[in-house]
Design an enzyme around this catalytic site. Structure first.
Site, PDB file in Angstrom:
ATOM      1  N   GLN A  38       0.759  -1.195   0.200  1.00  0.00           N
ATOM      2  CA  GLN A  38       0.121  -0.026   0.084  1.00  0.00           C
ATOM      3  C   GLN A  38       0.770   1.221   0.135  1.00  0.00           C
ATOM      4  O   GLN A  38       0.355   2.215   0.549  1.00  0.00           O
ATOM      5  CB  GLN A  38      -0.933   0.065   1.100  1.00  0.00           C
ATOM      6  CG  GLN A  38      -2.183  -0.915   0.968  1.00  0.00           C
ATOM      7  CD  GLN A  38      -3.070  -0.656  -0.144  1.00  0.00           C
ATOM      8  OE1 GLN A  38      -2.977   0.436  -0.699  1.00  0.00           O
ATOM      9  NE2 GLN A  38      -3.817  -1.642  -0.507  1.00  0.00           N
ATOM     10  N   SER A  39       1.802   1.197  -0.405  1.00  0.00           N
ATOM     11  CA  SER A  39       2.827   2.357  -0.583  1.00  0.00           C
ATOM     12  C   SER A  39       2.309   3.708  -1.309  1.00  0.00           C
ATOM     13  O   SER A  39       2.097   3.463  -2.515  1.00  0.00           O
ATOM     14  CB  SER A  39       4.454   2.013  -1.317  1.00  0.00           C
ATOM     15  OG  SER A  39       4.843   2.990  -1.383  1.00  0.00           O
ATOM     16  N   ASN A  40       2.228   4.575  -0.624  1.00  0.00           N
ATOM     17  CA  ASN A  40       1.856   5.931  -1.419  1.00  0.00           C
ATOM     18  C   ASN A  40       3.019   6.364  -2.056  1.00  0.00           C
ATOM     19  O   ASN A  40       2.888   6.789  -3.203  1.00  0.00           O
ATOM     20  CB  ASN A  40       1.575   6.917  -0.357  1.00  0.00           C
ATOM     21  CG  ASN A  40       0.576   6.597   0.576  1.00  0.00           C
ATOM     22  OD1 ASN A  40      -0.819   6.362   0.325  1.00  0.00           O
ATOM     23  ND2 ASN A  40       0.871   6.533   2.107  1.00  0.00           N
ATOM     24  N   ALA A  89       5.095   4.756  -3.656  1.00  0.00           N
ATOM     25  CA  ALA A  89       5.158   3.666  -5.063  1.00  0.00           C
ATOM     26  C   ALA A  89       4.132   4.060  -6.103  1.00  0.00           C
ATOM     27  O   ALA A  89       4.431   4.251  -7.306  1.00  0.00           O
ATOM     28  CB  ALA A  89       4.913   2.272  -4.842  1.00  0.00           C
TER      29      ALA A  89
END
Ligand SMILES: *Cc1c(COP(=O)(O)O)cnc(C)c1O
Length: 333
Positions: free
Chosen positions: A75-77, A79
């Site tokens: 859930q990396s913002n 990325a």
């Protein structure tokens, strides 16, 4: 003009972001809360990474890159926003995720998928091991004739931190206008670039506002070391003194809960509270836990009643939809 003001920058973020009063939250807590809305940086659903990427992308362009490579959690913002920046500039994007492929594609991961990002799962929780996979992917791209530009997890390089020095300049102007003299700036500390940049910014502009970081992944000692190191390297890079005293680095590791990107009941309760008081959304990985920390510190009297606090909202709300079940499983207030 210092080196900072002349650094190449590719415009992505809608700046300045608003600095807003949160009157009902302030009343509830007995402090004045001002929210610095970096969730509203605009590009690709917003967040703190837009500021960092402006400088990282300009550097990638200067180096003739045609592909961006980065890493993060599912859930990396960071990325999501790096993928969007790559697409906006007509570049390819490869993302290396820690851990295994999640069973469901939602939240930020859905957005990565929509952008057609190449997604590699490192199948490990170890950050060093993940970094090695990132290196390997980068090497493979080179061998295929591409020109990859590697952005470390969170974009926490000297360029990323430099973007937050300028963000402090932006904040200080707004504080002057609001006639506010904050006792603290509260920030979510992840890969530490934002925290380091804000501290560096306080030194750069000669401001005395203490920066209180609430870490959501690494422990206090690791964060302290990363922040110290990054501020020192940024000072060297900008050729500008940023003299940090040991007591300037304040990192609180009491609100991580079971681990990075695992929502806590306190964090999720803080999200509900702020949503119900202000119609303002926080996220379960970073800003919700940070708000839970602020609320707890106020309750304990560590942040005295009557204080003025800038809560730096670093974004992350698109990730919320990947954690819906953690809210459903908790009793509503
Ligand atoms: C990445 C991120 C942070 C932390 O920033 P770092 O520079 O990695 O410490 C905080 N909040 C959100 C929403 C983020 O995506």
């Amino acid at each position: 003009m210092s080196r900072l003001e002349s650094l190449p920058r590719y415009p992505l973020a809608a700046l300045p972001t608003p600095l807003e009063e949160a009157p009902r939250l302030s009343k509830e807590l007995g402090i004045r809360v001002l929210v610095k809305r970096d969730d509203l940086t605009g590009f690709a659903l917003g967040g703190n990474k837009a500021r960092k990427l402006e400088f990282l992308l300009a550097d990638a362009l200067a180096q003739g890159a045609d592909t961006l490579v980065t890493g993060g959690g599912a859930q990396s913002n960071h990325a999501r926003m790096t993928a969007a920046a790559a697409r906006k500039l007509g570049m390819e994007i490869s993302i290396v995720f820690f851990g295994p492929r999640p069973p469901q594609v939602n939240g930020n991961l859905l957005l990565d998928d929509l952008m057609g990002a190449e997604m590699v799962y490192a199948n490990t929780d170890d950050k060093v091991e993940t970094d090695r996979v990132v290196e390997r992917v980068t090497q493979e791209l080179r061998e295929r004739g591409r020109k990859p530009y590697l952005i470390p997890v969170g974009g926490s390089t000297v360029l990323g931190a430099s973007s937050y020095i300028l963000a402090v300049g932006e904040l200080l102007e707004q504080l002057k206008e609001a006639k506010a003299q904050p006792d603290y700036v509260f920030i979510s500390t992840g890969s530490c670039g934002t925290h380091a940049g804000i501290l560096a910014g306080m030194k750069y502009y000669g401001a005395q506002i203490p920066v209180y970081g609430i870490t959501v992944s690494r422990d206090k000692a690791q964060c302290g070391q990363r922040i110290r190191d990054l501020v020192a390297r940024t000072s060297e890079f900008l050729d500008c003194p940023l003299p940090l005293a040991p007591e300037d680095i304040v990192v609180d590791d009491h609100y991580i809960g079971p681990g990075y990107a695992i929502p806590t009941p306190e964090g999720n309760a803080a999200i509900r509270k702020v949503a119900q008081l202000e119609g303002l959304f926080l996220d379960p990985v970073y800003t919700g836990k940070t708000m839970a920390g602020l609320m707890d510190l106020v309750r304990r009297g560590s942040v005295p009643r009557g204080s003025t606090v800038v809560f730096w909202h670093t974004g992350g709300v698109p990730g919320m939809f990947g954690f819906a079940s953690s809210f459903m499983s908790q009793a509503k207030e």
